[in-house]
Design a protein around this motif. Sequence first.
Motif, short mmCIF file in Angstrom:
data_model
loop_
_atom_site.label_atom_id
_atom_site.label_comp_id
_atom_site.label_asym_id
_atom_site.label_seq_id
_atom_site.Cartn_x
_atom_site.Cartn_y
_atom_site.Cartn_z
N THR A 13 -17.13 0.99 -4.88
CA THR A 13 -17.07 1.71 -3.72
C THR A 13 -17.51 1.41 -2.58
OG1 THR A 13 -16.58 3.68 -5.21
CG2 THR A 13 -16.80 4.19 -2.73
N VAL A 27 -13.09 3.34 -0.05
CA VAL A 27 -12.21 2.26 -0.74
C VAL A 27 -12.81 2.02 -2.06
CG1 VAL A 27 -11.13 -0.11 -0.79
CG2 VAL A 27 -11.89 1.25 1.52
N TYR A 69 -2.81 3.69 -2.24
CA TYR A 69 -3.09 2.94 -3.59
C TYR A 69 -2.62 1.44 -3.34
CZ TYR A 69 -2.45 1.65 -8.61
OH TYR A 69 -2.38 1.36 -9.71
N GLU A 70 -3.47 0.50 -3.60
CA GLU A 70 -2.71 -0.79 -2.94
C GLU A 70 -2.84 -1.75 -4.03
OE1 GLU A 70 -5.04 -4.37 -0.84
OE2 GLU A 70 -5.28 -2.35 0.15
N THR A 115 1.04 -1.35 0.03
CA THR A 115 0.11 0.13 0.03
C THR A 115 0.97 1.02 0.01
OG1 THR A 115 -1.80 -1.14 1.26
CG2 THR A 115 -1.80 1.32 1.22
N TYR A 134 -8.76 -5.55 -10.02
CA TYR A 134 -9.20 -4.37 -9.32
C TYR A 134 -7.92 -3.86 -8.58
CZ TYR A 134 -14.12 -4.37 -10.21
OH TYR A 134 -15.64 -4.58 -10.93
N LYS A 175 -12.28 0.89 -5.90
CA LYS A 175 -11.97 -0.18 -6.84
C LYS A 175 -11.96 0.10 -8.30
CE LYS A 175 -12.92 -4.09 -3.43
NZ LYS A 175 -13.54 -5.45 -3.49
N LYS A 233 -7.12 -1.21 -5.13
CA LYS A 233 -8.00 -0.41 -4.29
C LYS A 233 -7.10 0.93 -4.05
CE LYS A 233 -9.52 -4.49 -1.71
NZ LYS A 233 -9.51 -4.99 -0.50
N ARG A 234 -8.00 1.94 -4.01
CA ARG A 234 -7.58 3.42 -3.78
C ARG A 234 -8.36 3.97 -2.69
NH1 ARG A 234 -7.87 1.97 -8.99
NH2 ARG A 234 -6.34 2.78 -10.32
N GLY A 235 -7.49 4.47 -1.71
CA GLY A 235 -8.20 4.87 -0.63
C GLY A 235 -8.49 6.43 -0.21
#
Length: 684
Positions: free
Chosen positions: A461, A473, A351-352, A343, A429, A475, A431-433
Motif C-alpha cells: 500500500t 493505493v 479498481y484499476e 479504472t 497486481y 495492490k 490497484k484499488r484506490g
Amino acid sequence: MRMKRYPFSNKALKAMIAATVAFTPIAAFGGGFHADQVEAAEQNLNFTDLESLVAYLQTVRKHLTDEDIQVLNEAQEKADRISAEDYVDRILKAPVSEEGRALFVATIDFITEVNLLEAKKEDIEAFAKEQSPNVEAVFESEGTSITMDQYLTYVANVEQKFLDIIQLTEIEDLSEEKHAIALTRALLSAKDPSENAVITKTILRNINQEEAPGAIKELVQKIDPNLSAAKVVVKALKKANEKPEEPTPPGNGGGGTPGPTPGDTTPTDDGVEVTPVVEANGNEVIGTIPDALIDEIVAVVTPEKDEVVINLPKVEVGQTVSLLIPAELIDKLKAKAPDADITVQGDGVSYEIEVEDVDTAALAKKLGVPVSELSLKVSVNPVPSARALEVTKAVQAKGAKVLSQIVDFSVEAVGGDKSVILRNVGNEYVKRGFGLNANVNTNRATGVRVNDDNTFSAVPTRFVTEDDKQKAVVKSLRSSVYTVIEGNVTFPDVDKGNNWAENYIESLASKYIISGKTNGKYGPDEYMTRAQFAVLLTRALGLPGADYDGRFKDVKGDEWFNVEGALMAAVKNGVVAGKKNGTFAPNDRITRAEATAMIGRALNLSFVDFDKEKFNKNKKITDFKDAKKVGASTREDVLRAYQAGIVAGTTKGNFEPTAFTKRDQMARILAEFLIKADLMSELK
C-alpha cells in the motif's frame, strides 16, 4: 487526582443523530461506524450552517398534510416523555463527566426537534448559548479546542448528508436497515470542521459498540416504532425537491418504458472519462458499454493519453453495482495503446485494470464462447453492514482501527449464460484506490485483505494526495474484500530510541507485516532464520498461499511457516529456494547473502514491476573488498538489490555475505525493499 472528562460531545452527537435524526436503530449495523463510509448518491442539498438547514426544513413543512402533522406531533410527544439519562451509560464506554452528560441529553432533545421539523432559529440560539460551556469543557479533555460553531456545523453537515441520501429512498422501500445504512454513510462522510477531524475520531473511540446498538434501538422504537414519522419526513422532502417534468419530445411514440440512453465520453488530460449506460435488474445496477461508446473511447485514447476512467452508476441504499467491460474494448485499447489501463471508479473507491494483463482469448476459451461475447464484470461494493461490523471488531481486537470503507472487489468473466469468478487478473497486481476523509499516519497505516473468517493480511500500500485529500493505493494479486487500517505497535526494547531501527520495526509491525515475541518484546538483536525471512517476504508482497508439494526433505508441511501456504507461496514465486542437498534448512540462521538474494529475486518478479531505470548500473559486485566470497548462486540477485539501493557494504567496504542477519537489520532491509519497489510509502 482530577477525573478525566470523556469527550462525549462527539459520542453524543453520533448517538443522538442515530436515535433522533434518522429515527433508526443503529442496531442494524451495530456500533461499527466504519461500516459503510461512502458519500451520498447525489448531493441535492447545500447549506452552510445549521441555521439555514433548519430554515429549509421549515419550508418542507408546507408539504405536510394534516394527517402527516399529527404523526409528527405524536412522535414529538413520545420524545418529550423519554429521558435520555436512562441510556447514557449504555451508549458510552465509561461514565461521562457532568458536562458531557448535560451536553448529550440536550443534543438528543435538540436534534429530535430538528428532525420533527419543529426547531426554529431561536431554538438554535438557545441551545448554543446553554451548551457552549459544556462543549468547551468536554473537548478540553481531548487537548483540543472545539467551538460551538464547529459543533453545530458538524451537526448540520451530518444532517445534510443524511437527508441527501434518505430522500432518494422510495417510501414503500423505507426500512430500518436502509435508514441505518444511510445514517452510517452520513456519519462517516460528513465534513468535520474540527482540526484533524477530532469530532469524528472521538466518537469512534468512545462509543460503546457492544451496548449502544441495543440502547439506541430501544430509544428509537419508543419515538417512532413503525417509522411512521420517518416516512412522513421523507415524503415531504421528496415533494419539496421535486423537479417539474420536462415535456416529452414529439415523435417518441406511445407507451412502454424508454430504453437506456448511450453514455458519454469526456476527454481528459490523461485520456478519457466515461459515463456508461445504466441498466437495473432488481437490486442490481449494471453499467454497460455499447458498441457506439466503445468507438468513442478508442477514438480518444492515444499511447500518450491512455487512461480510461469509467464511472460506476449511482445506486440507492441496498443496491449493488457492477460494470460490464466488453472484451472488444479491451482488445481495441490494447492494439492502440498497449499500456492503457481501465479504472472503474465508484463512491470513494476505484479498481484499476491494465489491459495488457487481460488475455481475452484464453478467457473466452475457458468459457467456451467467442471473444465477441466475452465481458469482464467488475463489482465494487461495500460489504453488508453486519459483515462490516464483524470486520471492524476483528481489526479493533488487534489494536488497530479501520480508516476506510470495507469493500468487496470481484471480477468475473461472463459470456452468454456462462460465467467464472477470476481470483486474479493475469497474475499481476491490481490497484484499488480508497479515498480517506482524514489524514492518516502513513508510517502505521496499510491496506489489508480481509479473509473469510474476518482475519486480515497486509498487502502492499502506498499513500498519495489528490486534490488535497489522502488516498490509499492498495495492490493485491487477487480479488477479495479490502479495507485500510491503522495500527499502533511499539516494543519496550525498541521504542523511544532503544534501537537504531525503531522507525523501521514499529512501522512494519503497525502495518502487521512483522510481529514481536510472545513476551511483548521484539528482540532486535536476535538472528533471523530462513523460514522467518521467507514468511515475511510472503506477507510483505501479499502473496496468496500455496499448498506444500513435499519438495524439501526436511519440511513436512504442517510447520508454523507453512500455515496458509506462506512458505510455498514464496517458493512458487521464485523468491526463495532450497539447498543443493534437497533441504530447505528452515531453522538455520539466514546469512546476508541469502537474505539479499531473496530481495533481489523479489525485485525481479513481473508483478512487482520495479522500474529498471532506478538501477544504478555503476555499482558492481567488485565494489566490495570481499566480493569473491559472494557465491555464484546468489551473486546476480545480490547485485540487483545492491544496484537498487536496498543494501550496502559495511564501513570497512566489505559485504560479509556469510554474516548472519539480525531482526533489526531484517526490518530495515525489508522496509527499504518495499519503499524502493513502490509497495510502501516513504517513512517519515
